[in-house]
Design a protein around this motif. Structure first.
Motif, PDB file in Angstrom:
ATOM      1  N   SER A  59       0.831  -1.197   0.000  1.00 22.07           N
ATOM      2  CA  SER A  59       0.000   0.000   0.000  1.00 22.07           C
ATOM      3  C   SER A  59       0.872   1.256   0.000  1.00 22.07           C
ATOM      4  N   MET A  60       1.909   1.256   0.807  1.00 22.77           N
ATOM      5  CA  MET A  60       2.834   2.394   0.847  1.00 22.77           C
ATOM      6  C   MET A  60       3.552   2.556  -0.491  1.00 22.77           C
ATOM      7  N   LEU A  61       3.912   1.440  -1.096  1.00 27.78           N
ATOM      8  CA  LEU A  61       4.573   1.462  -2.394  1.00 27.78           C
ATOM      9  C   LEU A  61       3.686   2.115  -3.447  1.00 27.78           C
ATOM     10  N   MET A  62       2.390   1.828  -3.421  1.00 26.80           N
ATOM     11  CA  MET A  62       1.471   2.403  -4.396  1.00 26.80           C
ATOM     12  C   MET A  62       1.511   3.929  -4.331  1.00 26.80           C
ATOM     13  N   GLU A  63       1.559   4.465  -3.126  1.00 30.15           N
ATOM     14  CA  GLU A  63       1.635   5.920  -2.955  1.00 30.15           C
ATOM     15  C   GLU A  63       2.973   6.461  -3.461  1.00 30.15           C
ATOM     16  N   MET A  64       4.023   5.699  -3.270  1.00 26.73           N
ATOM     17  CA  MET A  64       5.364   6.135  -3.665  1.00 26.73           C
ATOM     18  C   MET A  64       5.541   6.205  -5.175  1.00 26.73           C
ATOM     19  N   VAL A  65       4.900   5.311  -5.924  1.00 28.85           N
ATOM     20  CA  VAL A  65       5.176   5.214  -7.363  1.00 28.85           C
ATOM     21  C   VAL A  65       4.214   6.007  -8.238  1.00 28.85           C
ATOM     22  N   LYS A  66       3.078   6.389  -7.707  1.00 28.91           N
ATOM     23  CA  LYS A  66       2.119   7.146  -8.508  1.00 28.91           C
ATOM     24  C   LYS A  66       2.759   8.464  -8.941  1.00 28.91           C
ATOM     25  N   GLY A  67       2.702   8.748 -10.247  1.00 24.87           N
ATOM     26  CA  GLY A  67       3.286   9.960 -10.795  1.00 24.87           C
ATOM     27  C   GLY A  67       4.724   9.795 -11.263  1.00 24.87           C
ATOM     28  N   ARG A  68       5.348   8.669 -10.949  1.00 22.87           N
ATOM     29  CA  ARG A  68       6.707   8.405 -11.411  1.00 22.87           C
ATOM     30  C   ARG A  68       6.663   7.679 -12.752  1.00 22.87           C
ATOM     31  N   THR A  69       7.778   7.720 -13.453  1.00 20.11           N
ATOM     32  CA  THR A  69       7.855   6.991 -14.717  1.00 20.11           C
ATOM     33  C   THR A  69       8.235   5.536 -14.443  1.00 20.11           C
ATOM     34  N   ALA A  70       8.010   4.698 -15.439  1.00 21.44           N
ATOM     35  CA  ALA A  70       8.390   3.286 -15.322  1.00 21.44           C
ATOM     36  C   ALA A  70       9.887   3.162 -15.049  1.00 21.44           C
ATOM     37  N   THR A  71      10.691   3.986 -15.697  1.00 22.48           N
ATOM     38  CA  THR A  71      12.136   3.944 -15.492  1.00 22.48           C
ATOM     39  C   THR A  71      12.496   4.311 -14.062  1.00 22.48           C
ATOM     40  N   GLU A  72      11.861   5.347 -13.528  1.00 27.19           N
ATOM     41  CA  GLU A  72      12.126   5.754 -12.149  1.00 27.19           C
ATOM     42  C   GLU A  72      11.765   4.644 -11.168  1.00 27.19           C
ATOM     43  N   VAL A  73      10.649   3.989 -11.407  1.00 25.23           N
ATOM     44  CA  VAL A  73      10.243   2.891 -10.524  1.00 25.23           C
ATOM     45  C   VAL A  73      11.187   1.707 -10.701  1.00 25.23           C
ATOM     46  N   GLY A  74      11.619   1.467 -11.928  1.00 26.71           N
ATOM     47  CA  GLY A  74      12.583   0.399 -12.177  1.00 26.71           C
ATOM     48  C   GLY A  74      13.877   0.607 -11.410  1.00 26.71           C
ATOM     49  N   GLU A  75      14.236   1.861 -11.165  1.00 27.05           N
ATOM     50  CA  GLU A  75      15.460   2.203 -10.442  1.00 27.05           C
ATOM     51  C   GLU A  75      15.236   2.373  -8.939  1.00 27.05           C
ATOM     52  N   LEU A  76      13.982   2.306  -8.493  1.00 23.16           N
ATOM     53  CA  LEU A  76      13.656   2.475  -7.073  1.00 23.16           C
ATOM     54  C   LEU A  76      14.347   1.399  -6.249  1.00 23.16           C
ATOM     55  N   SER A  77      15.085   1.828  -5.243  1.00 19.31           N
ATOM     56  CA  SER A  77      15.807   0.849  -4.428  1.00 19.31           C
ATOM     57  C   SER A  77      14.917   0.301  -3.316  1.00 19.31           C
ATOM     58  N   LYS A  78      15.223  -0.901  -2.911  1.00 18.62           N
ATOM     59  CA  LYS A  78      14.481  -1.485  -1.797  1.00 18.62           C
ATOM     60  C   LYS A  78      14.701  -0.671  -0.535  1.00 18.62           C
ATOM     61  N   ASP A  79      15.868  -0.031  -0.418  1.00 20.08           N
ATOM     62  CA  ASP A  79      16.147   0.792   0.759  1.00 20.08           C
ATOM     63  C   ASP A  79      15.195   1.980   0.855  1.00 20.08           C
ATOM     64  N   GLU A  80      14.803   2.534  -0.296  1.00 15.11           N
ATOM     65  CA  GLU A  80      13.860   3.656  -0.281  1.00 15.11           C
ATOM     66  C   GLU A  80      12.505   3.206   0.277  1.00 15.11           C
ATOM     67  N   LEU A  81      12.052   2.025  -0.126  1.00 18.14           N
ATOM     68  CA  LEU A  81      10.802   1.494   0.407  1.00 18.14           C
ATOM     69  C   LEU A  81      10.954   1.173   1.889  1.00 18.14           C
ATOM     70  N   LEU A  82      12.049   0.546   2.271  1.00 13.39           N
ATOM     71  CA  LEU A  82      12.251   0.184   3.676  1.00 13.39           C
ATOM     72  C   LEU A  82      12.339   1.423   4.556  1.00 13.39           C
ATOM     73  N   GLU A  83      12.913   2.502   4.030  1.00 14.61           N
ATOM     74  CA  GLU A  83      12.965   3.755   4.783  1.00 14.61           C
ATOM     75  C   GLU A  83      11.552   4.291   5.003  1.00 14.61           C
ATOM     76  N   GLU A  84      10.724   4.167   3.980  1.00  5.82           N
ATOM     77  CA  GLU A  84       9.327   4.611   4.082  1.00  5.82           C
ATOM     78  C   GLU A  84       8.570   3.787   5.117  1.00  5.82           C
ATOM     79  N   ILE A  85       8.832   2.493   5.155  1.00  3.02           N
ATOM     80  CA  ILE A  85       8.174   1.615   6.126  1.00  3.02           C
ATOM     81  C   ILE A  85       8.568   2.029   7.535  1.00  3.02           C
ATOM     82  N   GLY A  86       9.850   2.264   7.733  1.00  3.49           N
ATOM     83  CA  GLY A  86      10.312   2.885   8.961  1.00  3.49           C
ATOM     84  C   GLY A  86      10.390   2.029  10.214  1.00  3.49           C
ATOM     85  N   ILE A  87      10.297   0.726  10.091  1.00  4.49           N
ATOM     86  CA  ILE A  87      10.435  -0.134  11.270  1.00  4.49           C
ATOM     87  C   ILE A  87      11.448  -1.236  10.972  1.00  4.49           C
ATOM     88  N   PRO A  88      12.147  -1.714  11.993  1.00  4.28           N
ATOM     89  CA  PRO A  88      13.082  -2.815  11.745  1.00  4.28           C
ATOM     90  C   PRO A  88      12.322  -4.096  11.413  1.00  4.28           C
TER      91      PRO A  88
END
Length: 108
Positions: free
Chosen positions: A37-66
């Motif tokens: 669900s958080m990922l959906m908010e993160m990728v809306k408005g981005r290009t396919a290339t930008e999402v293709g380059e999205l790192s797992k660390d960026e998503l994990l930072e958004e999640i914010g818990i160990p």
């Protein structure tokens, strides 16, 4: 991997690259569903290339818990599905860390 399931639906804008709408459906644990669900908010408005380059660390930072290693796999499920789908449909690069997933995920 963990028994959770995620299906992601993407609608591109007129340029064929920008994600105008993105939704998911799925079943499983709270971590996979919340992270997707958080990922959906993160990728809306981005290009396919930008999402293709999205790192797992960026998503994990958004999640914010160990997360434990098992929960980490659940948290990254949606990102893996989306990366493989964009790789197959748009030809975006698939990072080496995700390459093995290309055969595991069903994309239609």
């Amino acid at each position: 991997m963990c028994g959770d399931e995620v299906a992601i639906y993407v609608e591109f804008g007129e340029d064929g690259e920008t994600i105008d709408e993105v939704k998911f459906s799925g079943r499983g644990g709270a971590i996979s569903q919340a992270a997707t669900s958080m990922l959906m908010e993160m990728v809306k408005g981005r290009t396919a290339t930008e999402v293709g380059e999205l790192s797992k660390d960026e998503l994990l930072e958004e999640i914010g818990i160990p997360l434990t290693p098992i929960r980490l796999k659940c948290a990254l499920l949606g990102l893996g599905v989306l990366k493989v789908a964009l790789h197959r449909s748009k030809g975006t690069p698939l990072p080496d860390e995700w390459a093995g997933l290309d055969d595991q995920f069903k994309v239609s």
